[in-house]
Structures are given as C-alpha cells and as structure tokens.
Write an enzyme that holds these catalytic residues in place. Structure first.
Site, PDB file in Angstrom:
ATOM      1  N   ASP A  31       2.137 -12.943   6.409  1.00 22.41           N
ATOM      2  CA  ASP A  31       2.222 -12.231   5.125  1.00 22.41           C
ATOM      3  C   ASP A  31       1.034 -12.692   4.278  1.00 22.41           C
ATOM      4  OD1 ASP A  31       5.040 -10.996   3.482  1.00 22.41           O
ATOM      5  OD2 ASP A  31       3.168 -11.382   2.399  1.00 22.41           O
ATOM      6  N   ASN A  32       0.436 -11.765   3.534  1.00 18.68           N
ATOM      7  CA  ASN A  32      -0.669 -12.185   2.660  1.00 18.68           C
ATOM      8  C   ASN A  32      -0.163 -12.580   1.264  1.00 18.68           C
ATOM      9  OD1 ASN A  32      -0.103  -9.786   1.410  1.00 18.68           O
ATOM     10  ND2 ASN A  32      -2.105  -8.841   1.751  1.00 18.68           N
ATOM     11  N   LEU A  33       1.148 -12.562   1.080  1.00 20.11           N
ATOM     12  CA  LEU A  33       1.809 -13.000  -0.166  1.00 20.11           C
ATOM     13  C   LEU A  33       1.415 -12.153  -1.382  1.00 20.11           C
ATOM     14  CD1 LEU A  33       1.648 -16.906   0.328  1.00 20.11           C
ATOM     15  CD2 LEU A  33       3.485 -15.338   0.965  1.00 20.11           C
ATOM     16  N   ASP A  58      -3.626 -11.502   6.434  1.00 20.70           N
ATOM     17  CA  ASP A  58      -3.565 -10.079   6.117  1.00 20.70           C
ATOM     18  C   ASP A  58      -3.580  -9.289   7.423  1.00 20.70           C
ATOM     19  OD1 ASP A  58      -4.578  -7.361   5.298  1.00 20.70           O
ATOM     20  OD2 ASP A  58      -4.613  -8.346   3.346  1.00 20.70           O
ATOM     21  N   SER A 124      10.785   5.315   6.185  1.00 19.43           N
ATOM     22  CA  SER A 124      11.579   5.607   4.994  1.00 19.43           C
ATOM     23  C   SER A 124      12.124   7.027   5.055  1.00 19.43           C
ATOM     24  CB  SER A 124      10.663   5.451   3.775  1.00 19.43           C
ATOM     25  OG  SER A 124      11.253   6.045   2.653  1.00 19.43           O
ATOM     26  N   TYR A 149       2.170   7.095  -1.031  1.00 18.16           N
ATOM     27  CA  TYR A 149       2.982   6.080  -0.338  1.00 18.16           C
ATOM     28  C   TYR A 149       3.757   6.740   0.804  1.00 18.16           C
ATOM     29  CZ  TYR A 149       7.133   3.394   0.793  1.00 18.16           C
ATOM     30  OH  TYR A 149       8.137   2.764   1.488  1.00 18.16           O
ATOM     31  N   LYS A 153       3.673   6.513   5.274  1.00 18.55           N
ATOM     32  CA  LYS A 153       4.787   6.325   6.228  1.00 18.55           C
ATOM     33  C   LYS A 153       4.748   7.414   7.294  1.00 18.55           C
ATOM     34  CE  LYS A 153       6.529   2.674   4.415  1.00 18.55           C
ATOM     35  NZ  LYS A 153       6.280   1.411   5.108  1.00 18.55           N
ATOM     36  N   ASN A 179      18.182   3.638   0.793  1.00 15.47           N
ATOM     37  CA  ASN A 179      17.833   2.806  -0.370  1.00 15.47           C
ATOM     38  C   ASN A 179      18.421   1.399  -0.241  1.00 15.47           C
ATOM     39  OD1 ASN A 179      17.344   5.603  -1.223  1.00 15.47           O
ATOM     40  ND2 ASN A 179      16.944   4.708  -3.214  1.00 15.47           N
ATOM     41  N   ASN A 198      10.202  -0.765 -10.325  1.00 16.69           N
ATOM     42  CA  ASN A 198      10.166   0.697 -10.168  1.00 16.69           C
ATOM     43  C   ASN A 198      11.515   1.211  -9.700  1.00 16.69           C
ATOM     44  OD1 ASN A 198       7.229   1.222 -10.465  1.00 16.69           O
ATOM     45  ND2 ASN A 198       7.166  -0.230  -8.757  1.00 16.69           N
TER      46      ASN A 198
END
Ligand code: NAD
Ligand code: UDP
Length: 336
Positions: A31-33, A58, A124, A149, A153, A179, A198
C-alpha cells in the site's frame, strides 16, 4: 495460500486481511498509504495475533511489484488499491486513470512476469450504470457509467477479460461490491476517510459524534418509497468473508468471472439515519438537500450467483452494520 493484498491497509482490505489470517493464509500487503496508515497493521495484529508482511509501495512501481510478487512466491493477488472518490474523479480524471487503470496494468504485467495468475478485483455495482431492472444480476448490461471513477472499474474489468482470453491459465474474479459499511466488532479497524466523507455512513457517524453539524440528504424526490436514494448496504465483515471464498474459487479455475456481493435488500437514506439513531441512542440531525449529480435513484443486488458459486450470502443485518460503525467512531474519538 500466499496472498498479496494491494491496498490492504484500507477499509475493505484490512477486514479481508483479518479474515484471511484467521483462515491461515500468509498475508502480504502493499500500500502506498495515500488513504490509510501503518497503524492498521498493528490493529490487524491485535485482532489476529499475526502481522501481515508490509511493503510501502505503489502499484505503479513496476520494479517494486515484480520484486514483491517474485521474492515472496505470491500465489494470488486481491487487488483493492485504487482511488475511489467519485467527485474527485470528475475534477482529476487523469489521476484516476493513471492510478487505477495504469496501476492495474503495471500490477498485471508484474504478475505475468512472475507467473502469478490468480486475481480478485474490487469492482463495483457502479459498472451497471442506471439499472434497467432490479435486482441487478451479473448479466445486466454494463456501461452508462456517469463518472471517471466508475469508468476505471469498467475498463479494468474489460482489461481482465482480455487478459483471460489471451492467457488460458489466468483466473480473474471481479467482485462487484454494493455499499460496504460497518466495522470489525473490536472497533480497531473501520472506515475513516480523510477530510469530509463522501459516503453516507461515515458522514452520518461523524454527525452522530458531533464532529459534523448535519447530514445533507441528497434529494427526497426520487421514485422510491420515501423519496430518498435506496442502496444495498453490506457489512464489511460479510464482504471480507466473500473475498476468502472467492480466493478459493478463483484458485481452482481459469477464466474471467464477475460476482455481485450485496444483501439483496435496499434501504433508503432516511432508513439509514433512523437505524443509526437507534445504534447511537440519540437523534442525528439532517436536512433535505438538492440531488447529488450522477446519483441514481436505487440499486440493489441479486446475490444468488455468489451463493451458487461461492456458497456465500450476507449474514449481518443493518443493526449490526450501524452498531459496529458507531463503536468504531467512538473509539476514534476516544483515541484508544
Ligand atoms: P480505501 O481507500 O480505504 O483503500 C484503498 C487502499 O489503496 C488505501 O489504503 C490506499 O492507500 C491504497 N492505494 C491507493 N492507490 C494506491 C497505489 N497506487 N498503490 C498502492 N496503494 C494504493 O478504499 P476501500 O473502501 O477499502 O476500497 C477498496 C477497493 O474497493 C477500491 O478499489 C475501491 O474502489 C473498491 N470499492 C469500494 C467501495 C466502497 O464503497 N468502499 C465500493 C465498491 C468498490
Ligand atoms: N447520500 C446522502 N448524503 C451524503 C452522502 C450520500 O444523502 O452525505 C446518499 C446518496 O445520494 C445515495 C446514498 O446516500 O443515495 C449512498 O451514497 P454513497 O455516496 O454512500 O454511496 P454510492 O451509492 O453513491 O456509491
């Protein structure tokens, strides 16, 4: 199995790491945090007694990815890493295509170079666009996505289908999440977005905690029973269990597949606020605001394919989702 979780310190990845460690898998995280922190590793260790091997890296770094996959004999990848804020993706589309799409291509090239051919992808329900019929089955047409976004996907799903067509041994399973909300019952891991949330649930949790003033309910004139948007909320613990089962499924086959992970039941925004009020024991202030651009009225899953192929179905209800989200929010505030 030796499994790499890209984006594994994030919300869904951390819960999945707990589930996989409990099932005795060897868990590696890269993970690149950019949207999580190292402290999650300590939380995972407190819950499971085992600490995942962590690489701060990354997915767009080709050399690093080849090293992580090759040096550790990774047998399968669960690919969570990605940017996920719909609004931000409209403002910075190139950042989303670079991070999500180019990042995935780099990851796949590294998998090919190191002979790792099993991938689970965090897709998603947004790939379905505006539903033509409900509940959504996996054969519902995809497309009609309203933001960059969502398009990342969809594009990644297509790239994986092309890769599986070209390489008969590659196995890719796209899990189409509805969700995800809630948290681990310990309250040690959960959803803690940077800045103003969000998504509905973290926003409601912060209003309940007194950090934000009131929830903006985006529209009350949708063609739904109470006029507010309806979604299929799924407990992140159920979702995590779905990944463990999908891993077994993907490892035993080749080719491309897509599977919904949802409960099959939709709740409105006002129903969510009421359920959260019950969980926290006091009213949650809200006001009716204009519709949010790009939102659809309603979506919920037909989860029967997951039941058929994975033997999975959601077990935790809305009460548990709100109670665990509230528990996590309180731990955050208390700083423990
Ligand atoms: P999250 O932001 O909590 O986790 C994503 C993780 O990926 C973060 O830890 C982030 O630091 C990391 N990351 C991002 N770009 C990276 C890169 N280039 N290299 C390495 N690490 C990188 O999000 P989440 O809610 O856990 O979502 C996980 C995945 O599921 C995402 O791909 C998201 O798009 C997808 N998804 C989420 C939802 C949702 O509602 N949470 C719904 C559908 C799909
Ligand atoms: N929503 C809302 N107020 C908020 C955030 C979301 O009313 O502050 C509504 C949104 O319009 C949708 C539902 O809550 O009907 C779920 O939105 P979220 O952003 O959590 O997930 P999405 O389904 O858009 O991926």
């Amino acid at each position: 199995m030796r499994v790499l979780l890209t984006g594994g310190t994030g919300f869904i990845g951390s819960h999945t790491a707990v589930e996989l460690l409990a099932a005795n898998h060897d868990v590696f995280i890269c993970d690149n945090l950019c949207n999580s922190s190292r402290e999650t590793l300590t939380a995972i260790e407190s819950i499971t007694g085992r600490r995942p091997v962590f690489f701060e890296s990354d997915i767009r770094d080709a050399r690093a990815m080849r090293g992580i996959l090759g040096d550790n004999g990774i047998e399968a990848v669960i690919h969570f890493a990605g940017l996920k804020a719909v609004g931000e993706s409209c403002v910075k589309p190139l950042a989303y295509y670079d991070n999500n799409v180019s990042g995935t291509v780099t990851l796949l090239e590294a998998m090919q170079a190191t002979g790792c051919r099993t991938l689970i992808f965090s897709s998603s329900s947004t790939v379905y666009g505006t539903p033509q019929k409900l509940p959504l089955t996996e054969d519902h047409p995809v497309g009609g996505v309203t933001n960059p976004y969502g398009r990342t996907k969809l594009i990644i799903e297509k790239i994986l289908a092309d890769l599986c067509a070209a390489d008969a041994e590659f196995s890719a399973v796209c899990l189409r999440y509805f969700n995800p909300i809630g948290a681990h019952p310990s309250g040690l891991i959960g959803e803690n977005p940077n800045g103003i949330p969000n998504n509905l649930l973290p926003y409601v949790a912060r209003v309940a905690a007194g950090v934000l003033k009131e929830v903006n309910v985006f529209g009350d004139d949708y063609p739904t029973p109470d006029g507010t948007g309806v979604r299929d909320y799924i407990h992140v613990m159920d979702l995590a269990r779905g990944h463990a089962l999908a891993l077994q499924y993907a490892a035993g086959r080749s080719g491309w597949d897509a599977i919904n992970l949802g409960t099959g039941k939709g709740y409105s925004v006002l129903e969510i606020i009421r359920a959260f009020e019950k969980a926290c024991g006091h009213p949650v202030a809200y006001r009716i605001a204009p519709r949010r651009a790009g939102d659809i009225a309603a979506n919920w899953a037909d989860p029967s394919k997951a039941q058929r192929l994975l033997g999975w179905r959601a077990e935790r209800g809305l009460e548990d989702m709100c109670a665990t989200a509230w528990n996590f929010q309180q731990r955050l505030l208390s700083g423990k």
